[in-house]
Scaffold this motif. Sequence first.
Motif, PDB file in Angstrom:
ATOM      1  N   ILE A  16       0.755  -1.064  -0.034  1.00  0.00           N
ATOM      2  CA  ILE A  16      -0.026   0.192   0.080  1.00  0.00           C
ATOM      3  C   ILE A  16       0.542   1.395  -0.031  1.00  0.00           C
ATOM      4  O   ILE A  16       0.441   2.221  -0.859  1.00  0.00           O
ATOM      5  N   GLY A  17       1.988   1.090   0.778  1.00  0.00           N
ATOM      6  CA  GLY A  17       3.006   2.478   0.839  1.00  0.00           C
ATOM      7  C   GLY A  17       3.445   2.751  -0.624  1.00  0.00           C
ATOM      8  O   GLY A  17       3.419   3.957  -1.157  1.00  0.00           O
ATOM      9  N   GLY A  18       3.724   1.554  -1.451  1.00  0.00           N
ATOM     10  CA  GLY A  18       4.335   1.783  -2.966  1.00  0.00           C
ATOM     11  C   GLY A  18       3.191   2.324  -3.713  1.00  0.00           C
ATOM     12  O   GLY A  18       3.225   3.168  -4.466  1.00  0.00           O
ATOM     13  N   ALA A  19       1.907   1.968  -3.465  1.00  0.00           N
ATOM     14  CA  ALA A  19       0.825   2.230  -4.224  1.00  0.00           C
ATOM     15  C   ALA A  19       0.486   3.627  -4.144  1.00  0.00           C
ATOM     16  O   ALA A  19       0.149   4.602  -5.134  1.00  0.00           O
ATOM     17  N   LEU A  20       0.325   4.293  -2.744  1.00  0.00           N
ATOM     18  CA  LEU A  20       0.141   5.581  -2.451  1.00  0.00           C
ATOM     19  C   LEU A  20       1.131   6.451  -2.758  1.00  0.00           C
ATOM     20  O   LEU A  20       0.768   7.713  -3.437  1.00  0.00           O
ATOM     21  N   LEU A  21       2.442   5.935  -2.733  1.00  0.00           N
ATOM     22  CA  LEU A  21       3.637   6.979  -3.201  1.00  0.00           C
ATOM     23  C   LEU A  21       3.379   7.023  -4.795  1.00  0.00           C
ATOM     24  O   LEU A  21       3.547   8.240  -5.304  1.00  0.00           O
ATOM     25  N   ALA A  22       3.168   6.082  -5.535  1.00  0.00           N
ATOM     26  CA  ALA A  22       2.932   6.023  -6.913  1.00  0.00           C
ATOM     27  C   ALA A  22       1.758   7.083  -7.151  1.00  0.00           C
ATOM     28  O   ALA A  22       2.032   8.014  -8.381  1.00  0.00           O
ATOM     29  N   LEU A  23       0.593   6.907  -6.586  1.00  0.00           N
ATOM     30  CA  LEU A  23      -0.332   7.650  -6.897  1.00  0.00           C
ATOM     31  C   LEU A  23      -0.157   9.283  -6.574  1.00  0.00           C
ATOM     32  O   LEU A  23      -0.641  10.225  -7.485  1.00  0.00           O
ATOM     33  N   ILE A  24       0.660   9.501  -5.453  1.00  0.00           N
ATOM     34  CA  ILE A  24       1.106  10.992  -5.185  1.00  0.00           C
ATOM     35  C   ILE A  24       1.879  11.547  -6.154  1.00  0.00           C
ATOM     36  O   ILE A  24       1.829  12.525  -6.693  1.00  0.00           O
ATOM     37  N   TRP A  25       2.994  10.701  -6.703  1.00  0.00           N
ATOM     38  CA  TRP A  25       3.940  11.027  -7.806  1.00  0.00           C
ATOM     39  C   TRP A  25       3.278  11.531  -8.954  1.00  0.00           C
ATOM     40  O   TRP A  25       3.689  12.404  -9.588  1.00  0.00           O
ATOM     41  N   ALA A  26       2.280  10.531  -9.265  1.00  0.00           N
ATOM     42  CA  ALA A  26       2.090  10.407 -10.787  1.00  0.00           C
ATOM     43  C   ALA A  26       1.204  11.756 -10.846  1.00  0.00           C
ATOM     44  O   ALA A  26       0.803  12.215 -12.150  1.00  0.00           O
TER      45      ALA A  26
END
Length: 432
Positions: A16-26
């Motif tokens: 989930i941490g990786g997914a949230l970081l990806a959403l914010i970054w993108a």
Amino acid sequence: MYRVWNFITAYSILLIGGALLALIWANIDAHSYHHFVEYPLWFNSIIGVDIGHWTHAYGEAAHHYEVGDVEKVLTLHYLVNDALMALFFFIAGKEVWEAVILKNGSLRGKKAATPLFATAGGMFGPIAVYLGLAALLGSDVYDAVARGWAIPTATDIAFSYLVGRLVFGAGHPAVRFLLLLAIADDAAGLVILAIFYPSGELAVEWLGLAVVSTLAAYFFFNWLPRRLDRGDQARPRSTWMRQKLGFWPYLALGAVGWFGFVQSGIHPALGLLPIIPAIPHADRAFGFFAEAEKYLHDILNEMEHKLAVPVEVVLFFFGLLNAGVEFNSISEPTWLVLAGLIIGKPVGILLFGWFAAYPLRLGLPQGMRTLDLIVIGFVAAIGFTVSLFVASVAFEAGPVQDAAKMGALFSFGAVFLSFIAGKLLRVEKQDT
């Protein structure tokens, strides 16, 4: 009941941490995010994405690289999705293999009959809803999204099991029913990936490499030592193989089989599955995620134990490299995937589960009600990990893939629907 909290904590936080970081970054800087995802690690002519495809995806920055006369490029995305995710599917495949092959396996016998029927409903229901709604939206939409029919069939085993325990309580028979359903769903998902989502044009002759490597692993490192040890209780050869060589021969020959999958056109993430039956395994299993299995010292279980932490790290990068979707990409595929999961799953599981339990007289576990099938359906609608993976292989990178991925991410809404359904249908929690 099985203790899963340590596994779930590491799995969920990193993924989930990786997914949230990806959403914010993108959504802050989509350009730099996509350059990170497609970052080239190795220009070659052996493994990776087609150089032309990469040049298009990477954009103008691709011209800054002197690639020479090569056909492929190993990108960060390819490394994680096609190579390292093979470790994740290896662990899933190991659990499915034990559930099917061992005498006390959870997918053997009458006890698994109704969950297996419910699993079929949990796959046909989402497909019917996804394609049916797509057809209602018109031929243009249908043609654009039809290839993604398998995305809403997935069930994220770990998250669904966690939510199921919270909704029903650890001792409720519905939790075991859900677990059997999720394992069967995982097995069916592997078959769907292999058959319907090849990574390229099928080259059957390369599958021979995977077959030969598996047979060699079984013959030289499993069957032959045991054969030579017949009548000798000390089992010196088998013991030497286990203590001195361990899992390394299987890992090496598994890598050979993985390369065979790369060249055959079947998705490489499934490339370690053929080696599983060749690896010495225990004659019993305590269940999926069972803590007691850490006390089993056969090579297959030891491989799973050693891979646990690396796979958790892989899942972080999987979330990071696949969940980076811009919110403005939400469109028809998003709602089709979501509808397939939160409508198709509960309806399909209820109908097929009821048919198996009553007209076919296979019954439900003692203490479980028919209405519990609806709640199980909502819990099983958490697609997340596998849905994201299927979306990444079903569609080319672009708006349709991004929209479908967003639907997979939104499937976390099924967590709240599960608790609501549990309250409305008066589920009585059983913690022991």
